[in-house]
Structures are given as C-alpha cells and as structure tokens.
Scaffold this motif. Structure first.
Motif, mmCIF file in Angstrom:
data_model
loop_
_atom_site.group_PDB
_atom_site.id
_atom_site.type_symbol
_atom_site.label_atom_id
_atom_site.label_comp_id
_atom_site.label_asym_id
_atom_site.label_seq_id
_atom_site.Cartn_x
_atom_site.Cartn_y
_atom_site.Cartn_z
ATOM 1 N N LYS A 133 -64.639 -20.043 40.854
ATOM 2 C CA LYS A 133 -63.609 -20.625 41.719
ATOM 3 C C LYS A 133 -64.232 -21.171 43.006
ATOM 4 O O LYS A 133 -63.791 -22.188 43.533
ATOM 5 C CB LYS A 133 -62.548 -19.572 42.069
ATOM 6 N N ALA A 134 -65.257 -20.471 43.512
ATOM 7 C CA ALA A 134 -65.914 -20.940 44.741
ATOM 8 C C ALA A 134 -66.589 -22.284 44.492
ATOM 9 O O ALA A 134 -66.515 -23.194 45.325
ATOM 10 C CB ALA A 134 -66.924 -19.901 45.240
ATOM 11 N N VAL A 135 -67.229 -22.419 43.337
ATOM 12 C CA VAL A 135 -67.880 -23.685 42.985
ATOM 13 C C VAL A 135 -66.833 -24.797 42.855
ATOM 14 O O VAL A 135 -66.993 -25.888 43.419
ATOM 15 C CB VAL A 135 -68.684 -23.551 41.666
ATOM 16 N N GLU A 136 -65.746 -24.509 42.140
ATOM 17 C CA GLU A 136 -64.683 -25.508 41.974
ATOM 18 C C GLU A 136 -64.121 -25.931 43.332
ATOM 19 O O GLU A 136 -63.951 -27.121 43.606
ATOM 20 C CB GLU A 136 -63.530 -24.931 41.138
ATOM 21 N N ALA A 164 -76.125 -17.071 43.781
ATOM 22 C CA ALA A 164 -75.058 -17.987 43.354
ATOM 23 C C ALA A 164 -75.313 -19.434 43.776
ATOM 24 O O ALA A 164 -74.669 -20.349 43.260
ATOM 25 C CB ALA A 164 -73.711 -17.508 43.883
ATOM 26 N N ASN A 187 -65.629 -14.738 38.246
ATOM 27 C CA ASN A 187 -64.437 -15.490 38.617
ATOM 28 C C ASN A 187 -64.549 -16.004 40.057
ATOM 29 O O ASN A 187 -64.219 -17.157 40.344
ATOM 30 C CB ASN A 187 -63.210 -14.587 38.460
ATOM 31 N N ILE A 188 -65.050 -15.144 40.949
ATOM 32 C CA ILE A 188 -65.248 -15.559 42.345
ATOM 33 C C ILE A 188 -66.219 -16.745 42.406
ATOM 34 O O ILE A 188 -65.960 -17.752 43.075
ATOM 35 C CB ILE A 188 -65.823 -14.389 43.201
ATOM 36 N N ALA A 189 -67.332 -16.644 41.688
ATOM 37 C CA ALA A 189 -68.350 -17.708 41.721
ATOM 38 C C ALA A 189 -67.793 -19.010 41.160
ATOM 39 O O ALA A 189 -67.957 -20.084 41.752
ATOM 40 C CB ALA A 189 -69.592 -17.270 40.944
ATOM 41 N N SER A 242 -67.066 -10.926 39.806
ATOM 42 C CA SER A 242 -68.005 -11.824 40.494
ATOM 43 C C SER A 242 -68.037 -13.198 39.834
ATOM 44 O O SER A 242 -68.167 -14.222 40.517
ATOM 45 C CB SER A 242 -69.415 -11.242 40.478
#
Lengths: 349, 349
Positions: free
Chosen positions: B240-243, B217, B236-238, B234
């Motif tokens: 949102k984590a980037v945002e 990621a 969605n997690i990636a 995964s």
C-alpha cells in the motif's frame, strides 16, 4: 534564554564542511541561535573560515574520536566516551546545550542518547519520528520508524501523545489528526495491540489530538493525516517503501523523457515542472528525524543531507527546545485519561 | 488437456461486462482456453452477445447470489453456498474447472477458497502473492500480502518456496533471487522469526532459489530481487505504501505540469514519455494476485481492473495450471532440506 545547539560536526556523509555550512545557514536565518561544535578542532576551525557569522556564535568542543557507520548500537554505547556523538549528547545532559543534532549512525545515536539522557517520565520507550511530504502544504509526522521493533498498545498510545505534541509545536495545530497505521480501517483489522491502542485512544478523555482510527499505508502522503502512529518495524517498512517508490517513479520518468528526441525537448520545456517535483520530494526539505521521549532534544539529520537539509534539522531542534517538547508531553500525559484502561490497571494492582 | 477457468462473473467493481471482456481478450490470445462463467445467467448471456469467440468456449453456471464487498471473511464463509464466488471455487474443488478467477471481496475469496480447497500438503498456511512493477523488464513477486497477519519462521520459509515456484513458472527463472523483507540487511536485524527464517534458508540444501538474505523496503522496485518474502502485515503495509507513493508522485507531477503555460506546453510535447510512465505503473499490467498453498489455483483480479487487467489475471491462472504450481511446490518441499532445523525437529519428536 539563548538556544545553544550541540552539533556533531563529524557525522554525516559529507563531513565537517556540510554540517557547519548547515549550522551557518540556520544561524543566518535565526540570529539568536548559538552553537557548540563538537569534533576535530582543526577541521572545525578551518571550516569556520567560511562562516564568520557562525564563528561568532559558536564554541568548539574538541573530540578526536568518531563512531563509524557500521558499528552496532551495543558497541557504540561502549565506545561512546570522547566521541563527537557522545560528547554532543553529554553536553545536553550537562545542560551545556539544549539540543543535539547529528548526521551519524542512527542506531548508535539512539542508543547513546537513550543511555545518557534516559527516557522521560511517563514514557516507556522513546520513538523516532520523521517528516514525510504530502499533497498539502505541511508534512506528515510518522513514528516510530525503527527505535522499537515490537510495540504493545501502551507504547502506541504514548507514541500518539508524543507525535501529537510534536505536530502542535511544528505546525501550531490545535488538535492534530492522528491515525494508527494498519492493514485496513475496520475495527477488527490488525493485531490485538493495534486494536487495543485504538480502543484506548477512542475512549480517552482530554486528548490533545483528534484521534481518527486506522489508516492504510496508501494514505500516508494524502495530507489528510497529521500524525501516523506505528511500531518501529512497520514504520521503517512504510518509510523505506515510500522512499523507494518515489525514486522508482522519478527514475522511470527520467528514462521516459530520455526515450525520444521529442520527449527530451519536452523535458527541457517542462523543466520548471520537474524542478517543482524535485523540490517537493527533496529529502533535504523534510530533514530532521526526532527522538521523542527522552529528557532532552536529539535530532538525527540524514547522512546524505546537504547544508540546507542540516539547517532544517537544526531549526527543528531549536523549535522543539523553544516550545519545550518534553514538558509539553509530560503535561499532555497528565491531562488525558484512557478511561477504558485505567480501571483495569488499578484492578491489576 | 484443455484448460477450463472458472470466472466469477459478478466480482469486480465494473460488473459482468468487464469480467467477460477480460475473459474474451484472454481467449482471443490463447485459443485453447475454456471457461466456466459463474453468475447471473441473463446478464452473462447479454454480455456474451459482444463476444462470440468467448461464447463458443464457455459454459454458464447460474448463480443468483453474490457476496458484497463489506462482508467479513467469517460471514462470507457462512453465506458462500450458491454465491458466484462459492460456486466458482466449488467447481475447482470438483475438478470441473482447473482454476478460479474473481474480482470480488479479497478476504471472502481467501476464506472460502481456504475452507473448500484446503491447504496443500507440506504448507501450514496459504499466502497471497502479487506482482509489482520494477525498473527491469519483469515484475517482482511479493508475498504474503495480507492472508496472515502474524507469521513464524516456518511460514516464511514456506512462503519463500512457494514464491520461488511462482517466479520460475512465470518467468522461467532457474533460481530466482529471493530475499526476506526486513528493516536492515545485517544478520542481527529484525524479529527473531525473520532471523530464524534467514538462517534456515541460508543453510538449506537443494534450494530451488538463490536466497540472498534480507532487503529493505526501498529496494522493492529495484528489479534486483525476484521474490520478496514477508509476513502479511508488513507485506500489506509495503504494498500500500508503494501504491500510495507512486500515486503521490504522479499527482505532484500533474500539478507541476499544470502550474504554468510553459509547463503545460512541455507536457503536451512529452506526452509519449508520460504515457510510457503511465503504462509502466498501470495496475492492469500487473494484475492477478495469487493464493499460493491451496489444493487448486485461485487468482484475485483487482476490483478496479479493466478488461486488459482481467485478461492478465486469467493468463496468470492459466500459466499456473499449465505448469502445475501445486505439484511443483510439493516437489520443491520434498527436495530441499533445512539442515539447521530438521535435526532439531527430530529431537523435538
């Protein structure tokens, strides 16, 4: 009791010199620390010439074998005898050291530690917990970050207990704020295991934490959460996504500053600001991922850590030993009761 | 054929005025665009007073019902008749519009679109694909981002085909570079479904893409990858984590600049640089998440998008219609053959 920490002197991208410089820095800050330096005796002796304080507090355990970075965990376990990682872990098992710190191959360290130290009572699977920077004055703890690709509700509940214990030890929080990582905050979101785990934590009595439900991944660095619990796959994705995005933004910023003479000048003037940013994001200031759930303290230092980073990892290990993280998790597991689940389990028996 | 795009004028956090300003901007750039504006006639008429060019290219379809942001997908489907989302999708189904754009409730839009338009031939499940900024001059496409919490190997292979078609249409790439999101790049990493999907894509003949294996990621924004394929959880997690991480770093930067008079002065001077950063990260420049795999083009505009963002979403929709994304995916599925899997499937029959 004096704390004695086994250092895998051969792990880490920068070799013996940096691992020992890190240990020396930690020792300089904490005079009570003692070390067992595991690795090539000649190289260690040479590096100790720069660190008389560390030398006086250390014993050397010679090892002439290492586990390389590309070895699979299953191979690593077979090859572990006599390696610097293997001997550091064995020292913990034998009680000759109270914790081990390594900057080597994560998968290998995890597999060797799990086999030698075994999972602690009441825990089904150990988990890897790391610290991530936030907008507040303390880091957030996230676990699991890759030890377990798939996890069930029971694993997640245990991770919550372990993460909360770690948070209380690290930051003296009474009741750390714990959330499960999910793709939404509503009750019906996510997998069945996530919903089960949330239900159990919500209904549990005697929780050593404030369980606050789900969080989405955009809140990881908000500082509003102390412990984020997730399976190892999602946790690894989230951690890497955060690292990548932070690097992306800082790279863009560098480019933008270099885009004109005026911007370059502005950059020079605002140096203190960008230094502050760099300091906050520097992985060395958040170094030290912990394997929780083993009979013994094992800390993974980032491969690329500098001396300051290694010293942080050593201090994390020492703090976990001092506050006996293993016993604390055992106590916590004994005190709390997931009302919803326990009767069902009894019926199942 | 003129393109006619149905706009859910009531969706989006900023209401009719912004949705119509976005459509007007897109029309200003592309004179051939035509619109079906779905929503409250009075509000739409009023907003059109500001946009004579849009008025001349639009018909209004009155709807006095809306689906609110907190309605569950299952409820939304039951309530959809006569709502602005429902009527926009129905217009696509009836051939009165060639695409629908909405800034409303994502789950509701997805559920209503799936039920009305149905999944296209050869695809088991539609997926949500979005654009993320990179260090290069084009965005990366990532899918699925939340339509499917759990996915098997077959789903992932189909997502790869759909994502590659989208990339070719958007950027005229001959063979977009496609990778599966995983927690490591070695063959044995991740879940069985991921390893299976990689195997199938590696062995497939006639692939309309360059399949390059796994990615972690932290490489999402590197610009080295054109399409990143993952399950909806995964993904969605990636995303949102980037945002979250991008916002975290820019917040830190603001704080750092505000930390001293000298830094504030530096900030003023380097304004062009930070503006460039802001422009690059502005979600409006990457707006337009697409539901791929339906019999029809449906684009989700971000709820908080401004007129420029809505115009981008409209242009994405128009481009997918012009290049007939659905037919292209059908053709791609017909041309390629996952050698490893097909015989096994035949045996199973």
């Amino acid at each position: 009791m004096k704390q004695r920490i086994a250092i895998d002197a051969m792990g880490g991208d920068h070799g013996v010199a940096v691992m020992l410089a890190g240990a020396a820095l930690a020792r300089h800050r904490h005079e009570s620390f003692e070390f067992l330096l595991v690795g090539d005796e000649v190289q260690i002796e040479k590096a100790l010439d720069n660190h008389p304080g560390l030398r006086s507090a250390s014993q050397i355990l010679h090892s002439d074998k290492q586990i390389s970075g590309d070895v699979r965990p299953s191979q690593a376990v077979r090859q572990s005898r006599g390696t610097s990682i293997g001997m550091a872990i064995d020292a913990v098992k034998a009680g000759e050291a109270s914790a081990a710190v390594s900057g080597g191959n994560t998968g290998a360290l995890m597999a060797i530690a799990k086999l030698a130290l075994r999972t602690m009572p009441g825990i089904d699977r150990p988990a890897l917990a790391a610290l991530l920077p936030t907008l507040r004055d303390h880091d957030v703890i996230m676990l699991d970050l890759g030890a377990n690709t798939e996890c069930d509700a029971r694993n997640l509940v245990q991770f919550a207990v372990m993460g909360a214990a770690y948070s209380r030890i690290l930051y003296d929080f009474d009741a750390p704020k714990v959330r499960l990582l999910n793709i939404g905050t509503e009750d019906m979101k996510g997998t069945e295991d996530l919903r089960d785990a949330a239900q159990q934590l919500k209904e549990a009595a005697g929780l050593p934490m404030a369980f606050e439900g789900f969080t989405e991944a955009d809140k990881i660095s908000s500082g509003d959460i102390d412990v984020i619990v997730t399976d190892g796959f999602s946790g690894n994705i989230a951690l890497k996504a955060v690292e990548g995005a932070a690097r992306f933004v800082t790279d863009l910023l560098k480019r933008s500053f270099a885009s004109s003479l005026r911007s370059k000048f502005g950059f020079l003037i605002s140096r203190p600001a960008t230094e502050l940013l760099r300091h906050h994001l520097d992985p060395n200031n958040h170094n030290g991922a912990v394997f929780l759930g083993l009979n013994g303290v094992v800390v993974k230092s980032h491969g690329s850590a500098d001396a300051k980073g290694v010293a942080n990892a050593v201090e994390v290990a020492a703090r976990l030993v001092k506050h006996d993280v293993t016993q604390r998790i055992v106590d916590d597991l004994g005190n709390f009761d997931t009302g919803a689940d326990a009767p069902a389990q009894k019926r199942a028996v």
